[in-house]
Motif scaffolding. Structure first.
Motif, PDB file in Angstrom:
ATOM      1  N   LEU A 167     -45.929 -12.482  44.496  1.00  0.00           N
ATOM      2  CA  LEU A 167     -44.530 -12.111  44.255  1.00  0.00           C
ATOM      3  C   LEU A 167     -43.770 -13.343  43.207  1.00  0.00           C
ATOM      4  O   LEU A 167     -42.890 -13.061  42.402  1.00  0.00           O
ATOM      5  N   ASP A 168     -44.007 -14.599  43.783  1.00  0.00           N
ATOM      6  CA  ASP A 168     -43.635 -15.528  42.823  1.00  0.00           C
ATOM      7  C   ASP A 168     -44.069 -15.591  41.180  1.00  0.00           C
ATOM      8  O   ASP A 168     -43.174 -15.675  40.407  1.00  0.00           O
ATOM      9  N   GLU A 169     -45.244 -15.143  40.991  1.00  0.00           N
ATOM     10  CA  GLU A 169     -45.802 -14.946  39.746  1.00  0.00           C
ATOM     11  C   GLU A 169     -45.545 -13.477  38.925  1.00  0.00           C
ATOM     12  O   GLU A 169     -45.276 -13.745  37.681  1.00  0.00           O
ATOM     13  N   ASN A 170     -45.151 -12.624  39.594  1.00  0.00           N
ATOM     14  CA  ASN A 170     -45.019 -11.370  39.154  1.00  0.00           C
ATOM     15  C   ASN A 170     -43.554 -10.659  39.344  1.00  0.00           C
ATOM     16  O   ASN A 170     -43.166  -9.770  38.779  1.00  0.00           O
ATOM     17  N   GLY A 171     -42.788 -11.396  39.922  1.00  0.00           N
ATOM     18  CA  GLY A 171     -41.328 -11.030  40.221  1.00  0.00           C
ATOM     19  C   GLY A 171     -41.277 -10.022  41.721  1.00  0.00           C
ATOM     20  O   GLY A 171     -42.603  -9.919  42.056  1.00  0.00           O
ATOM     21  N   ASP A 172     -40.309  -9.881  42.239  1.00  0.00           N
ATOM     22  CA  ASP A 172     -40.168  -9.392  43.511  1.00  0.00           C
ATOM     23  C   ASP A 172     -38.990  -8.128  43.535  1.00  0.00           C
ATOM     24  O   ASP A 172     -38.091  -8.345  43.482  1.00  0.00           O
ATOM     25  N   PRO A 173     -39.855  -6.845  43.430  1.00  0.00           N
ATOM     26  CA  PRO A 173     -38.918  -5.754  43.247  1.00  0.00           C
ATOM     27  C   PRO A 173     -38.451  -5.287  44.545  1.00  0.00           C
ATOM     28  O   PRO A 173     -37.539  -4.557  44.740  1.00  0.00           O
ATOM     29  N   TYR A 174     -38.862  -5.994  45.629  1.00  0.00           N
ATOM     30  CA  TYR A 174     -38.396  -5.620  46.885  1.00  0.00           C
ATOM     31  C   TYR A 174     -37.209  -6.134  47.622  1.00  0.00           C
ATOM     32  O   TYR A 174     -36.959  -7.479  47.307  1.00  0.00           O
ATOM     33  N   GLU A 175     -36.489  -5.259  48.210  1.00  0.00           N
ATOM     34  CA  GLU A 175     -35.465  -6.026  49.080  1.00  0.00           C
ATOM     35  C   GLU A 175     -36.083  -6.832  50.075  1.00  0.00           C
ATOM     36  O   GLU A 175     -35.364  -7.877  50.539  1.00  0.00           O
ATOM     37  N   PHE A 176     -36.997  -6.603  50.748  1.00  0.00           N
ATOM     38  CA  PHE A 176     -37.927  -7.590  51.428  1.00  0.00           C
ATOM     39  C   PHE A 176     -39.222  -6.606  51.627  1.00  0.00           C
ATOM     40  O   PHE A 176     -39.519  -5.517  51.509  1.00  0.00           O
ATOM     41  N   SER A 183     -51.889  -8.410  47.460  1.00  0.00           N
ATOM     42  CA  SER A 183     -52.416  -9.308  46.285  1.00  0.00           C
ATOM     43  C   SER A 183     -53.817  -9.176  45.708  1.00  0.00           C
ATOM     44  O   SER A 183     -54.129  -9.659  44.603  1.00  0.00           O
ATOM     45  N   TRP A 184     -54.555  -8.550  46.557  1.00  0.00           N
ATOM     46  CA  TRP A 184     -55.940  -8.362  46.261  1.00  0.00           C
ATOM     47  C   TRP A 184     -56.034  -6.900  45.537  1.00  0.00           C
ATOM     48  O   TRP A 184     -56.981  -6.656  45.010  1.00  0.00           O
ATOM     49  N   CYS A 185     -54.979  -6.232  45.302  1.00  0.00           N
ATOM     50  CA  CYS A 185     -55.115  -4.713  44.870  1.00  0.00           C
ATOM     51  C   CYS A 185     -54.782  -4.733  43.358  1.00  0.00           C
ATOM     52  O   CYS A 185     -53.479  -4.991  42.950  1.00  0.00           O
ATOM     53  N   ILE A 186     -55.746  -4.523  42.706  1.00  0.00           N
ATOM     54  CA  ILE A 186     -55.596  -4.568  41.238  1.00  0.00           C
ATOM     55  C   ILE A 186     -54.459  -3.357  40.905  1.00  0.00           C
ATOM     56  O   ILE A 186     -53.929  -3.502  39.786  1.00  0.00           O
ATOM     57  N   THR A 187     -54.751  -2.175  41.356  1.00  0.00           N
ATOM     58  CA  THR A 187     -53.678  -1.021  41.045  1.00  0.00           C
ATOM     59  C   THR A 187     -52.380  -1.659  41.302  1.00  0.00           C
ATOM     60  O   THR A 187     -51.400  -1.157  40.758  1.00  0.00           O
ATOM     61  N   CYS A 188     -52.174  -2.315  42.297  1.00  0.00           N
ATOM     62  CA  CYS A 188     -50.881  -2.766  42.696  1.00  0.00           C
ATOM     63  C   CYS A 188     -50.266  -3.604  41.503  1.00  0.00           C
ATOM     64  O   CYS A 188     -49.167  -3.631  41.281  1.00  0.00           O
ATOM     65  N   LEU A 189     -51.110  -4.609  40.962  1.00  0.00           N
ATOM     66  CA  LEU A 189     -50.505  -5.161  39.988  1.00  0.00           C
ATOM     67  C   LEU A 189     -50.278  -4.611  38.697  1.00  0.00           C
ATOM     68  O   LEU A 189     -49.394  -4.762  38.220  1.00  0.00           O
ATOM     69  N   VAL A 190     -51.102  -3.331  38.513  1.00  0.00           N
ATOM     70  CA  VAL A 190     -50.745  -2.437  37.413  1.00  0.00           C
ATOM     71  C   VAL A 190     -49.400  -1.898  37.495  1.00  0.00           C
ATOM     72  O   VAL A 190     -48.632  -1.696  36.447  1.00  0.00           O
ATOM     73  N   GLU A 191     -48.997  -1.329  38.760  1.00  0.00           N
ATOM     74  CA  GLU A 191     -47.800  -0.386  39.001  1.00  0.00           C
ATOM     75  C   GLU A 191     -46.687  -1.435  39.219  1.00  0.00           C
ATOM     76  O   GLU A 191     -45.388  -0.888  39.213  1.00  0.00           O
ATOM     77  N   HIS A 192     -46.803  -2.789  39.288  1.00  0.00           N
ATOM     78  CA  HIS A 192     -45.637  -3.825  39.747  1.00  0.00           C
ATOM     79  C   HIS A 192     -44.573  -3.756  38.748  1.00  0.00           C
ATOM     80  O   HIS A 192     -43.444  -3.869  39.031  1.00  0.00           O
ATOM     81  N   PRO A 193     -45.043  -4.012  37.510  1.00  0.00           N
ATOM     82  CA  PRO A 193     -43.877  -3.884  36.231  1.00  0.00           C
ATOM     83  C   PRO A 193     -43.053  -2.598  36.293  1.00  0.00           C
ATOM     84  O   PRO A 193     -41.847  -2.736  36.285  1.00  0.00           O
ATOM     85  N   PHE A 194     -43.709  -1.408  36.578  1.00  0.00           N
ATOM     86  CA  PHE A 194     -42.696   0.009  36.964  1.00  0.00           C
ATOM     87  C   PHE A 194     -41.746  -0.525  37.909  1.00  0.00           C
ATOM     88  O   PHE A 194     -40.817  -0.111  38.108  1.00  0.00           O
ATOM     89  N   LEU A 195     -42.350  -0.817  39.255  1.00  0.00           N
ATOM     90  CA  LEU A 195     -41.557  -0.944  40.489  1.00  0.00           C
ATOM     91  C   LEU A 195     -40.445  -2.048  40.013  1.00  0.00           C
ATOM     92  O   LEU A 195     -39.360  -1.754  40.518  1.00  0.00           O
ATOM     93  N   THR A 196     -40.627  -3.016  39.364  1.00  0.00           N
ATOM     94  CA  THR A 196     -39.597  -4.058  38.874  1.00  0.00           C
ATOM     95  C   THR A 196     -38.511  -3.443  38.283  1.00  0.00           C
ATOM     96  O   THR A 196     -37.414  -3.604  38.428  1.00  0.00           O
ATOM     97  N   LYS A 197     -39.037  -2.314  37.140  1.00  0.00           N
ATOM     98  CA  LYS A 197     -38.082  -1.946  36.245  1.00  0.00           C
ATOM     99  C   LYS A 197     -37.277  -0.892  37.235  1.00  0.00           C
ATOM    100  O   LYS A 197     -35.928  -0.666  36.977  1.00  0.00           O
TER     101      LYS A 197
END
Length: 169
Positions: free
Chosen positions: A110-119, A71-85
């Motif tokens: 994950l609640d705020e940005n969606g959860d693309p992970y199986e777990f 959650s502290w990783c800015i680049t993770c937030l940037v890549e998150h929409p692509f992982l979700t797609k």
């Protein structure tokens, strides 16, 4: 005397600028492929964000995209929409490793940005990530039948996916 000191100082300054500019021209991250070809490390017990024990067999069967995030990783937030797609558009299993994070912040992320992970594996101390050779977040591993076939440090996006990962499918 002042002129000599000025010349010495100027020489040091020019040398410093020269060596600094050389360091900026080098690639920031080497192409790390040390983990490619290795089997995924086995841990006796891994837990997810809900405190439940994970069936590690899920990591060793078929194709799995293992993404290190926090959650502290800015680049993770940037890549998150692509992982979700990616999780919606493909029959690819995406599993997260929540790396050195606060549990409540990870769940909120994950609640705020969606959860693309199986777990997501909750790796508070970074022990599992260390076994994988992780240097930070984000990092992504493509694992096929328990073997690491691709290890990427940094953001995953459409270009990286097409250039580096898609060839395995």
């Amino acid at each position: 005397m002042k002129r000599l000191l000025f010349l010495i100082f100027s020489g040091f300054f020019i040398g410093f600028v020269y060596f600094f500019s050389l360091s900026l021209s080098k690639p920031k991250l080497p192409d790390i492929s040390l983990q490619e070809g290795k089997k995924i490390p086995f841990f006796q017990e891994l837990i997810d964000l809900n405190g439940e024990i994970i069936n590690t067999q899920r990591l060793t069967s078929g194709a799995v995209l293992l993404n290190v995030w926090a959650s502290w990783c800015i680049t993770c937030l940037v890549e998150h929409p692509f992982l979700t797609k990616l999780s919606e558009d493909n029959n690819l299993v995406i599993i997260g490793i929540n790396y050195k994070d606060d549990l409540s912040k990870a769940k909120k992320y994950l609640d705020e940005n969606g959860d693309p992970y199986e777990f997501s594996i909750f790796d508070f101390k970074g022990d599992y990530a260390l076994k994988l050779g992780v240097t930070g977040a984000p990092e992504t591993f493509l694992i096929i039948d328990g073997k690491i076939v691709k290890h990427r440090i940094g953001e995953i996006n459409k270009k990286v996916w097409n250039d580096e990962f898609k060839l395995f499918f």
